[in-house]
Design a protein around this motif. Structure first.
Motif, PDB file in Angstrom:
ATOM      1  N   THR A  74      25.755  45.145  46.695  1.00 49.35           N
ATOM      2  CA  THR A  74      26.732  44.618  47.643  1.00 49.35           C
ATOM      3  C   THR A  74      26.851  43.100  47.524  1.00 49.35           C
ATOM      4  OG1 THR A  74      26.267  46.420  49.188  1.00 49.35           O
ATOM      5  CG2 THR A  74      27.316  44.444  50.083  1.00 49.35           C
ATOM      6  N   LEU A  75      25.735  42.433  47.314  1.00 51.70           N
ATOM      7  CA  LEU A  75      25.746  40.974  47.158  1.00 51.70           C
ATOM      8  C   LEU A  75      26.613  40.568  45.964  1.00 51.70           C
ATOM      9  CD1 LEU A  75      24.562  38.297  48.232  1.00 51.70           C
ATOM     10  CD2 LEU A  75      22.681  38.598  46.605  1.00 51.70           C
ATOM     11  N   VAL A  76      26.460  41.272  44.848  1.00 48.54           N
ATOM     12  CA  VAL A  76      27.281  40.985  43.664  1.00 48.54           C
ATOM     13  C   VAL A  76      28.749  41.260  43.960  1.00 48.54           C
ATOM     14  CG1 VAL A  76      27.752  41.666  41.279  1.00 48.54           C
ATOM     15  CG2 VAL A  76      25.385  41.427  42.064  1.00 48.54           C
ATOM     16  N   SER A  77      29.016  42.364  44.659  1.00 51.14           N
ATOM     17  CA  SER A  77      30.394  42.758  44.951  1.00 51.14           C
ATOM     18  C   SER A  77      31.076  41.826  45.942  1.00 51.14           C
ATOM     19  CB  SER A  77      30.416  44.192  45.499  1.00 51.14           C
ATOM     20  OG  SER A  77      29.861  45.095  44.566  1.00 51.14           O
ATOM     21  N   VAL A  78      30.318  40.915  46.540  1.00 51.87           N
ATOM     22  CA  VAL A  78      30.890  39.937  47.465  1.00 51.87           C
ATOM     23  C   VAL A  78      31.002  38.558  46.802  1.00 51.87           C
ATOM     24  CG1 VAL A  78      30.446  38.656  49.603  1.00 51.87           C
ATOM     25  CG2 VAL A  78      30.193  41.139  49.549  1.00 51.87           C
ATOM     26  N   ILE A  79      29.997  38.178  46.033  1.00 52.46           N
ATOM     27  CA  ILE A  79      30.005  36.853  45.409  1.00 52.46           C
ATOM     28  C   ILE A  79      31.137  36.724  44.398  1.00 52.46           C
ATOM     29  CG2 ILE A  79      28.720  35.300  43.894  1.00 52.46           C
ATOM     30  CD1 ILE A  79      26.175  36.201  45.216  1.00 52.46           C
ATOM     31  N   VAL A  80      31.322  37.728  43.560  1.00 52.44           N
ATOM     32  CA  VAL A  80      32.337  37.636  42.507  1.00 52.44           C
ATOM     33  C   VAL A  80      33.749  37.539  43.078  1.00 52.44           C
ATOM     34  CG1 VAL A  80      33.336  38.779  40.496  1.00 52.44           C
ATOM     35  CG2 VAL A  80      30.852  38.761  40.818  1.00 52.44           C
ATOM     36  N   PRO A  81      34.167  38.420  44.009  1.00 52.04           N
ATOM     37  CA  PRO A  81      35.489  38.221  44.601  1.00 52.04           C
ATOM     38  C   PRO A  81      35.608  36.898  45.351  1.00 52.04           C
ATOM     39  CG  PRO A  81      34.706  40.437  45.049  1.00 52.04           C
ATOM     40  CD  PRO A  81      33.552  39.674  44.478  1.00 52.04           C
ATOM     41  N   GLY A  82      34.498  36.422  45.928  1.00 55.42           N
ATOM     42  CA  GLY A  82      34.530  35.118  46.582  1.00 55.42           C
ATOM     43  C   GLY A  82      34.841  34.007  45.610  1.00 55.42           C
ATOM     44  N   PHE A  83      34.316  34.109  44.391  1.00 56.68           N
ATOM     45  CA  PHE A  83      34.602  33.127  43.346  1.00 56.68           C
ATOM     46  C   PHE A  83      36.074  33.169  42.954  1.00 56.68           C
ATOM     47  CE2 PHE A  83      35.120  32.615  38.715  1.00 56.68           C
ATOM     48  CZ  PHE A  83      34.868  31.259  38.610  1.00 56.68           C
ATOM     49  N   PHE A  84      36.620  34.369  42.773  1.00 54.86           N
ATOM     50  CA  PHE A  84      38.043  34.490  42.430  1.00 54.86           C
ATOM     51  C   PHE A  84      38.921  34.007  43.590  1.00 54.86           C
ATOM     52  CE2 PHE A  84      36.591  38.011  39.461  1.00 54.86           C
ATOM     53  CZ  PHE A  84      36.692  37.193  38.331  1.00 54.86           C
ATOM     54  N   THR A  85      38.461  34.196  44.819  1.00 57.70           N
ATOM     55  CA  THR A  85      39.215  33.691  45.960  1.00 57.70           C
ATOM     56  C   THR A  85      39.268  32.176  45.960  1.00 57.70           C
ATOM     57  OG1 THR A  85      38.548  35.627  47.265  1.00 57.70           O
ATOM     58  CG2 THR A  85      39.363  33.719  48.476  1.00 57.70           C
ATOM     59  N   PHE A  86      38.182  31.528  45.538  1.00 61.29           N
ATOM     60  CA  PHE A  86      38.203  30.071  45.423  1.00 61.29           C
ATOM     61  C   PHE A  86      39.235  29.624  44.392  1.00 61.29           C
ATOM     62  CE2 PHE A  86      36.906  26.142  43.350  1.00 61.29           C
ATOM     63  CZ  PHE A  86      36.805  25.284  44.439  1.00 61.29           C
ATOM     64  N   ARG A  87      39.408  30.396  43.345  1.00 62.10           N
ATOM     65  CA  ARG A  87      40.440  30.060  42.362  1.00 62.10           C
ATOM     66  C   ARG A  87      41.825  30.109  42.996  1.00 62.10           C
ATOM     67  NH1 ARG A  87      39.056  32.727  36.465  1.00 62.10           N
ATOM     68  NH2 ARG A  87      37.458  31.224  35.873  1.00 62.10           N
ATOM     69  N   ILE A  88      42.031  31.049  43.901  1.00 62.84           N
ATOM     70  CA  ILE A  88      43.321  31.102  44.600  1.00 62.84           C
ATOM     71  C   ILE A  88      43.536  29.823  45.387  1.00 62.84           C
ATOM     72  CG2 ILE A  88      44.581  32.272  46.448  1.00 62.84           C
ATOM     73  CD1 ILE A  88      43.335  34.877  45.552  1.00 62.84           C
TER      74      ILE A  88
END
Length: 273
Positions: A74-88
């Motif tokens: 779950t931690l991985v599944s949250v950190i990675v989309p969070g990184f892509f959200t920062f790109r937005i």
């Protein structure tokens, strides 16, 4: 004919900021979480199929190692989309969609970890799934929608920046859009498949096969995104090799001249690198 106005700083400059904002600590956290996830899965499988072989009555509770593995995934599944959200945010300079995406990610991280660690250890498997099944439906459904939102927003922002770009630059943007669609849609498909199987067949563990794969898909999409930067740099750095015949009669081999060029755009007579 003058070239169309194209502000590199506000387009690819923003994309560059979003791309390089990946501190090594984040990659290290992903690596450690995946390692713990793998160790927990192996320990759980060993207990279920080796230690308790022939004694299904002992498999009343989730193994603690499996619950820890679930939290790491779950931690991985949250950190990675969070990184892509920062790109937005780096591309749009707006917090509306990023804040919505981060809120959904928190909705997945906090309740899921609290439920898994707080109740999964003490409640029998059947009771746990019956009690918290609806909550997991909401969490995973929101996560699948969030993945589509992140991918769709990235594609929209990239396409908007593409409209004022030259042909060679537009080709790079097209490649970015292609990779964004591939990674974002794949993440959503896996999440939707896991949710569908969990709803239809909650009495078995088929849904856990998708649950295990989800974190791997996210971590691989992150690594693919980071590694793609080298290809973008190569695409934005042109090298020409020209063969010039040697004028001296004794020389038989041509002289190779290598000229390296970087793209430059012009706006109202002013060059912008």
């Amino acid at each position: 004919m003058s070239c169309p106005s194209f502000d590199v700083g506000e387009t690819f400059g923003a994309l560059l900021v979003g791309s390089v904002h990946d501190p090594s600590s984040m990659v290290g956290i992903i690596w450690c979480a995946e390692l713990a996830n793998g160790i927990g899965l192996v320990a759980s499988l060993y207990r279920m199929v080796i230690t308790n072989f022939g004694h299904p009555e002992r498999l009343v509770f989730f193994p603690t190692s499996l619950l820890v593995s679930a939290v790491m995934g779950t931690l991985v599944s949250v950190i990675v989309p969070g990184f892509f959200t920062f790109r937005i945010y780096a591309l749009s300079k707006s917090l509306w969609i990023p804040c919505l995406c981060w809120a959904i990610l928190l909705f997945r991280l906090i309740p899921e970890c609290v439920i898994v660690l707080g109740f999964g250890i003490h409640e029998p498997i059947h009771t746990f799934l019956e009690r918290w099944g609806t909550m997991f439906n909401a969490i995973w459904g929101a996560s699948a929608i969030n993945d589509l939102l992140i991918a769709g927003t990235m594609v929209f922002l990239l396409y908007r920046h593409r409209s004022g770009a030259m042909d060679d630059t537009a080709a790079i943007v097209d490649k970015m859009i292609e990779w964004t669609i591939e990674t974002g849609v794949l993440n959503s498909i896996i999440s939707i498949a896991m949710l569908s199987v969990f709803i239809a067949m909650r009495d078995n563990f088929i849904w856990m096969a998708f649950f295990v794969v989800v974190s791997r898909i996210f971590s691989n999409s992150l690594l693919a995104s980071l590694n793609s930067r080298a290809a973008f740099r190569s695409a934005n750095h042109l090298t020409f090799v020209a063969s010039v015949p040697n004028s001296f009669p004794r020389a038989t081999n041509p002289v190779n001249i290598t000229v390296e060029m970087t793209r430059t755009t012009y706006e109202e007579g002013t060059a912008k690198l």
